[in-house]
Design an enzyme around this catalytic site. Structure first.
Site, mmCIF file in Angstrom:
data_model
loop_
_atom_site.group_PDB
_atom_site.id
_atom_site.type_symbol
_atom_site.label_atom_id
_atom_site.label_comp_id
_atom_site.label_asym_id
_atom_site.label_seq_id
_atom_site.Cartn_x
_atom_site.Cartn_y
_atom_site.Cartn_z
ATOM 1 C CB SER A 150 -0.957 -0.037 1.138
ATOM 2 O OG SER A 150 -1.952 0.935 1.346
ATOM 3 C CD GLU B 246 -4.695 -6.381 -3.783
ATOM 4 O OE1 GLU B 246 -3.707 -6.593 -4.321
ATOM 5 O OE2 GLU B 246 -4.983 -5.443 -3.010
ATOM 6 C CG HIS C 297 -5.906 -3.973 -0.271
ATOM 7 N ND1 HIS C 297 -5.340 -3.519 -1.105
ATOM 8 C CD2 HIS C 297 -5.696 -3.019 1.070
ATOM 9 C CE1 HIS C 297 -4.534 -2.502 -0.688
ATOM 10 N NE2 HIS C 297 -4.644 -2.095 0.389
ATOM 11 C CD1 TRP D 190 -2.283 -7.812 7.562
ATOM 12 C CD2 TRP D 190 -0.316 -7.830 6.496
ATOM 13 N NE1 TRP D 190 -1.878 -6.654 7.715
ATOM 14 C CE2 TRP D 190 -0.564 -6.557 7.441
ATOM 15 C CE3 TRP D 190 0.828 -7.936 5.978
ATOM 16 C CZ2 TRP D 190 0.476 -5.413 7.428
ATOM 17 C CZ3 TRP D 190 1.785 -6.909 6.184
ATOM 18 C CH2 TRP D 190 1.629 -5.799 6.653
#
Length: 332
Positions: free
Chosen positions: A167, A279, A311, A313
């Site tokens: 990001s 995303e 979007h 981890w």
């Protein structure tokens, strides 16, 4: 526009997210920001030549870097005999040297109830704290104070380092490598803001920064001036080519990965609802950067567009696994 934009195979150990006891706190004084902590993880073979800086996202916390909290990437990098430097803090900073401390309407920071850590970006907009009671100078810290402290106190090589992030940390990684080519020979961006001057992007970033801590984008860089354009990878793309920086850019499709579905139904639904549109936006932004680089004849970029990835981890950890062999070959 809601939020971010954000080879070979790596066989990774099981994820052990959270505090990693193999790391240690490394404090450096910034002339404007005061004492700043990084988490350092030494390479397994003890070398000091191979170093990578790992940058957080827009909601960076003050205790640990998100990569340590949510992934085992530091452990994997150690296994590749790479020293890992994870700066801590810098919420909504873009790891930039800001024009001024964040404020609104000329109101002094720390005013009234807005000074409380409520968790709401809007209610924190007039509060004090990092980047508000003082000016963010993250680029100076990473390329000056921290760089030389790592050399002088740990013997780390200050040249041909790597840098990557997600990001805001993704676009920051490209910015740092563009303007400090002697320090960074490799830069990686996952779901990064790589075309911030595109129509609507500044206002999208404004909303994201307000939500993530109540920060004012106009204090980071005035609208459409040299400082703003300097931060736009789409604009400084020719510099990345001229430097021959090895660049890795990735964005997911917005479809969930298997890991995203292997959690309780409510949590999975929330992750998909939030992560899919973000995303998709990151993918569009990263594709625009790809077109720009290809139009310039760039041969120094690897593009990674997996068929699934939110979007989240889960996506960024897998991005890192795929990137690490290329990172390893282009630093030190």
């Amino acid at each position: 526009m809601l939020l971010p934009l954000g080879a070979g195979a790596v066989v990774a150990p099981p994820v052990s997210a959270g505090f990693n006891p193999s790391g240690f706190d490394f404090w450096v004084d910034s002339p404007e920001m005061g004492p700043i902590k990084s988490r350092v993880f030494r390479a397994n073979d003890g070398n000091t030549n191979r170093v990578v800086y790992v940058l957080d996202g827009e909601r960076a916390q003050g205790d640990l870097n998100g990569w340590e909290i949510n992934t085992n990437v530091a452990e994997v990098l150690q296994g590749w005999n790479i020293n890992v430097v994870m700066p801590v803090g810098g919420q909504s900073s873009f790891y930039a040297d800001w024009d001024s401390p964040s404020s609104f309407f000329g109101v002094a920071p720390g005013t009234g109830s807005s000074a409380k850590n409520s968790g709401s970006g809007i209610s924190e907009a007039l509060g004090g704290g990092e980047g508000k009671s003082y000016r963010y100078t993250w680029e100076s810290l990473l390329t000056n104070q921290l760089r030389w402290a790592l050399r002088d106190r740990l013997g780390f090589n200050p040249n041909r380092n790597g840098v990557f992030g997600l990001s805001m940390g993704g676009s920051a990684a490209l910015t740092l490598s563009a303007y400090h080519p002697d320090q960074f020979s490799f830069a990686g961006s996952f779901s990064g803001y790589l075309n911030i001057s595109a129509p609507g992007m500044r206002e999208g970033i404004r909303a994201a920064m307000m939500d993530a801590g109540g920060y004012n984008v106009d204090c980071m860089a005035p609208p459409w001036g040299p400082q703003w354009l300097r931060m736009d990878p789409f604009v400084f793309a020719p510099t990345l080519i001229a430097n021959n920086t090895r660049v890795w850019v990735a964005a997911g499709s917005g479809a969930p990965m298997q890991q995203d579905l292997a959690i309780p139904l409510g949590a999975a639904a929330d992750r998909i609802i939030r992560g899919t549109p973000l995303e998709a936006l990151a993918l569009a932004n990263t594709r625009a950067f790809q077109v720009r680089m290809m139009s310039l004849g760039a041969g120094n970029v690897v593009y990674d567009f997996p068929p699934a990835g939110l979007h989240a981890w889960t996506n960024w950890q897998d991005n890192a696994y795929r990137m690490i062999p290329d990172l390893s070959a282009n630093i030190g």
